[in-house]
Enzyme design. Structure first.
Site, mmCIF file in Angstrom:
data_model
loop_
_atom_site.group_PDB
_atom_site.id
_atom_site.type_symbol
_atom_site.label_atom_id
_atom_site.label_comp_id
_atom_site.label_asym_id
_atom_site.label_seq_id
_atom_site.Cartn_x
_atom_site.Cartn_y
_atom_site.Cartn_z
ATOM 1 N N ASN A 1 1.030 -1.092 -0.066
ATOM 2 C CA ASN A 1 0.104 -0.100 0.064
ATOM 3 C C ASN A 1 0.909 1.195 -0.031
ATOM 4 O O ASN A 1 1.410 1.356 0.866
ATOM 5 C CB ASN A 1 -0.861 -0.114 1.050
ATOM 6 C CG ASN A 1 -1.780 1.203 1.399
ATOM 7 O OD1 ASN A 1 -1.647 1.968 0.536
ATOM 8 N ND2 ASN A 1 -2.407 1.368 2.710
ATOM 9 N N TRP A 2 1.062 2.086 -1.265
ATOM 10 C CA TRP A 2 1.993 3.004 -1.172
ATOM 11 C C TRP A 2 1.334 4.307 -0.683
ATOM 12 O O TRP A 2 2.109 5.306 -0.578
ATOM 13 C CB TRP A 2 2.144 3.330 -2.622
ATOM 14 C CG TRP A 2 3.104 2.090 -3.312
ATOM 15 C CD1 TRP A 2 3.523 1.067 -2.656
ATOM 16 C CD2 TRP A 2 3.470 2.132 -4.647
ATOM 17 N NE1 TRP A 2 3.960 0.194 -3.767
ATOM 18 C CE2 TRP A 2 4.216 0.665 -4.845
ATOM 19 C CE3 TRP A 2 3.612 2.873 -5.866
ATOM 20 C CZ2 TRP A 2 4.770 0.485 -6.018
ATOM 21 C CZ3 TRP A 2 3.858 2.466 -7.122
ATOM 22 C CH2 TRP A 2 4.732 1.236 -7.039
ATOM 23 N N LYS A 3 0.278 4.211 -0.177
ATOM 24 C CA LYS A 3 -0.420 5.420 0.248
ATOM 25 C C LYS A 3 -0.225 6.579 -0.427
ATOM 26 O O LYS A 3 -0.291 6.417 -1.777
ATOM 27 C CB LYS A 3 -0.017 5.541 1.822
ATOM 28 C CG LYS A 3 -0.025 4.420 2.544
ATOM 29 C CD LYS A 3 0.299 4.564 4.049
ATOM 30 C CE LYS A 3 -0.067 3.067 4.838
ATOM 31 N NZ LYS A 3 0.044 3.168 6.231
ATOM 32 N N HIS B 1 -9.482 1.058 4.874
ATOM 33 C CA HIS B 1 -8.214 1.207 5.664
ATOM 34 C C HIS B 1 -8.434 2.295 6.979
ATOM 35 O O HIS B 1 -9.097 3.128 6.660
ATOM 36 C CB HIS B 1 -7.268 2.008 4.779
ATOM 37 C CG HIS B 1 -5.812 1.758 5.127
ATOM 38 N ND1 HIS B 1 -5.354 2.838 6.176
ATOM 39 C CD2 HIS B 1 -4.611 0.836 5.286
ATOM 40 C CE1 HIS B 1 -4.019 2.393 6.576
ATOM 41 N NE2 HIS B 1 -3.673 1.469 5.941
ATOM 42 N N GLU C 1 -6.803 4.498 7.952
ATOM 43 C CA GLU C 1 -6.565 6.179 7.758
ATOM 44 C C GLU C 1 -7.580 6.696 7.197
ATOM 45 O O GLU C 1 -8.304 7.756 7.084
ATOM 46 C CB GLU C 1 -5.226 6.149 6.950
ATOM 47 C CG GLU C 1 -3.957 5.760 7.536
ATOM 48 C CD GLU C 1 -2.806 5.337 6.904
ATOM 49 O OE1 GLU C 1 -2.867 5.663 5.588
ATOM 50 O OE2 GLU C 1 -1.707 4.920 7.511
ATOM 51 N N GLU D 1 -5.300 -5.197 10.467
ATOM 52 C CA GLU D 1 -4.253 -4.132 10.831
ATOM 53 C C GLU D 1 -4.524 -3.446 11.974
ATOM 54 O O GLU D 1 -5.279 -2.489 12.180
ATOM 55 C CB GLU D 1 -4.235 -3.113 9.715
ATOM 56 C CG GLU D 1 -3.841 -3.840 8.234
ATOM 57 C CD GLU D 1 -3.370 -2.695 7.392
ATOM 58 O OE1 GLU D 1 -2.119 -2.730 6.866
ATOM 59 O OE2 GLU D 1 -4.125 -1.691 7.061
ATOM 60 N N GLY E 1 2.765 1.917 10.715
ATOM 61 C CA GLY E 1 3.450 3.050 10.661
ATOM 62 C C GLY E 1 4.405 3.529 12.076
ATOM 63 O O GLY E 1 5.093 4.286 12.179
ATOM 64 N N SER F 1 3.491 -2.404 10.235
ATOM 65 C CA SER F 1 5.043 -2.439 10.273
ATOM 66 C C SER F 1 5.715 -3.878 10.080
ATOM 67 O O SER F 1 6.409 -4.304 10.875
ATOM 68 C CB SER F 1 5.346 -2.012 11.820
ATOM 69 O OG SER F 1 5.036 -0.590 12.452
ATOM 70 N N GLY G 1 2.914 -1.236 4.408
ATOM 71 C CA GLY G 1 2.829 0.252 3.944
ATOM 72 C C GLY G 1 4.293 0.705 3.739
ATOM 73 O O GLY G 1 4.907 0.486 2.700
ATOM 74 N N GLY G 2 4.961 1.318 4.540
ATOM 75 C CA GLY G 2 6.234 1.902 4.559
ATOM 76 C C GLY G 2 7.298 1.014 3.908
ATOM 77 O O GLY G 2 8.134 1.483 2.785
HETATM 78 P P1 PGA Z 1 3.072 -0.039 7.595
HETATM 79 O O1 PGA Z 1 1.548 0.326 7.015
HETATM 80 O O2 PGA Z 1 3.317 -1.126 7.029
HETATM 81 O O3 PGA Z 1 3.555 1.309 7.240
HETATM 82 O O4 PGA Z 1 2.824 -0.144 9.217
HETATM 83 C C1 PGA Z 1 0.562 -0.534 6.764
HETATM 84 C C2 PGA Z 1 -0.788 -0.063 6.293
HETATM 85 O O5 PGA Z 1 -1.122 0.820 6.630
HETATM 86 O O6 PGA Z 1 -1.322 -0.821 5.382
#
Ligand code: PGA
Length: 250
Positions: free
Chosen positions: A9-11, A94, A96, A166, A172, A212, A233-234
């Site tokens: 997930n590149w956000k 998600h 967010e 998640e 993150g 993470s 994500g990251g």
């Molecule tokens: P993260 O994000 O790997 O940076 O913790 C995961 C996500 O939000 O899908």
């Protein structure tokens, strides 16, 4: 047997050029490994990402979509527009989207049903906050999100749903759920699905863990019986970190 499914997930990262450059680095790394791999770039890079992944093992997904097919919804992107680009998977719900943009279980459910009606696959995200976990409510919260998110989704459609657990406190933050703790929630999710859709549907369901995930912890997470994949994500933003996650050693 459930095929491991790793999604990045590149956000809100990467211009079109940056997206193409990363895909060019990723392409040679994934082949006939018996694993599904997907990248979810921002909307603006989707079209070129679909083109850049043609003929490779990499799938392209969107990170969100509108709850309506079309209409007066300034700034939104519809499911029909995603399909038009050749996108076949969409991440919905998600944390967010829920926390920053006010998406409720009802909004998420509307989107899930719309995406499924239009033939897309869905990665439905669920997960508890730190307060909810500390209050001992993690299982209840996640169970309720699963039930509400899948309201009205039939057994046939469920085959196009992946769930992504998640825990919000792990996203993150560098703080990962322990493999055992994550698996306990995954097991509960599978039992919830079994109650509603039967044992076979539950057995086939892919449940990703997210929060993470890194090259150093992916193998231990994936070794758990009910963890079938990862939503990253990251660490999905560079080839150096994403390739070893997808190609984790069993
Ligand atoms: P993260 O994000 O790997 O940076 O913790 C995961 C996500 O939000 O899908």
């Amino acid at each position: 047997m459930r095929t491991p499914f790793i999604a990045g997930n590149w956000k809100m990262h990467k211009t079109v050029g940056e997206a193409e450059a990363l895909i060019a680095e990723l392409r040679p790394a994934f082949g006939a490994g018996g694993r599904r791999v997907l990248v979810a770039p921002p909307f603006t890079a989707l079209e070129r990402a679909v083109a850049a992944t043609k003929g490779s093992a990499i799938e392209v997904g969107a990170q969100n979509m509108a709850a309506e097919r079309s209409g007066a919804h300034t700034g939104e992107v519809s499911v029909l527009m995603l399909k038009d680009l050749g996108v076949e998977v969409v991440i919905l719900g998600h944390s967010e989207r829920r926390a920053i943009y006010g998406e409720t279980d009802a909004t998420v459910n509307t989107k899930v049903r719309l995406a499924l009606e239009e033939g897309l696959e869905v990665i439905l995200c669920i997960g508890e906050t730190l307060d909810e976990r500390d209050a001992g409510r993690a299982e209840d919260v996640v169970r309720a999100q699963v039930t509400a998110g899948l309201d009205g989704v039939g057994a046939a459609e469920l085959t196009r749903v992946t769930l992504a657990y998640e825990p919000v406190w792990a996203i993150g933050t560098g703080r990962t759920a322990t493999p055992d703790d994550a698996n306990a929630i995954h097991r509960m999710i599978r039992a919830t699905i079994a109650d509603r859709y039967g044992a076979e549907a539950a057995e086939q369901l892919i449940i990703q863990y997210g929060g993470s995930v890194k090259p150093g912890n992916v193998a231990a997470l994936m070794a758990q019986p009910d963890i079938d994949g990862a939503l990253v994500g990251g660490a999905s933003l560079t080839a150096d970190t994403f390739i070893p996650i997808v190609n984790f050693d069993v």
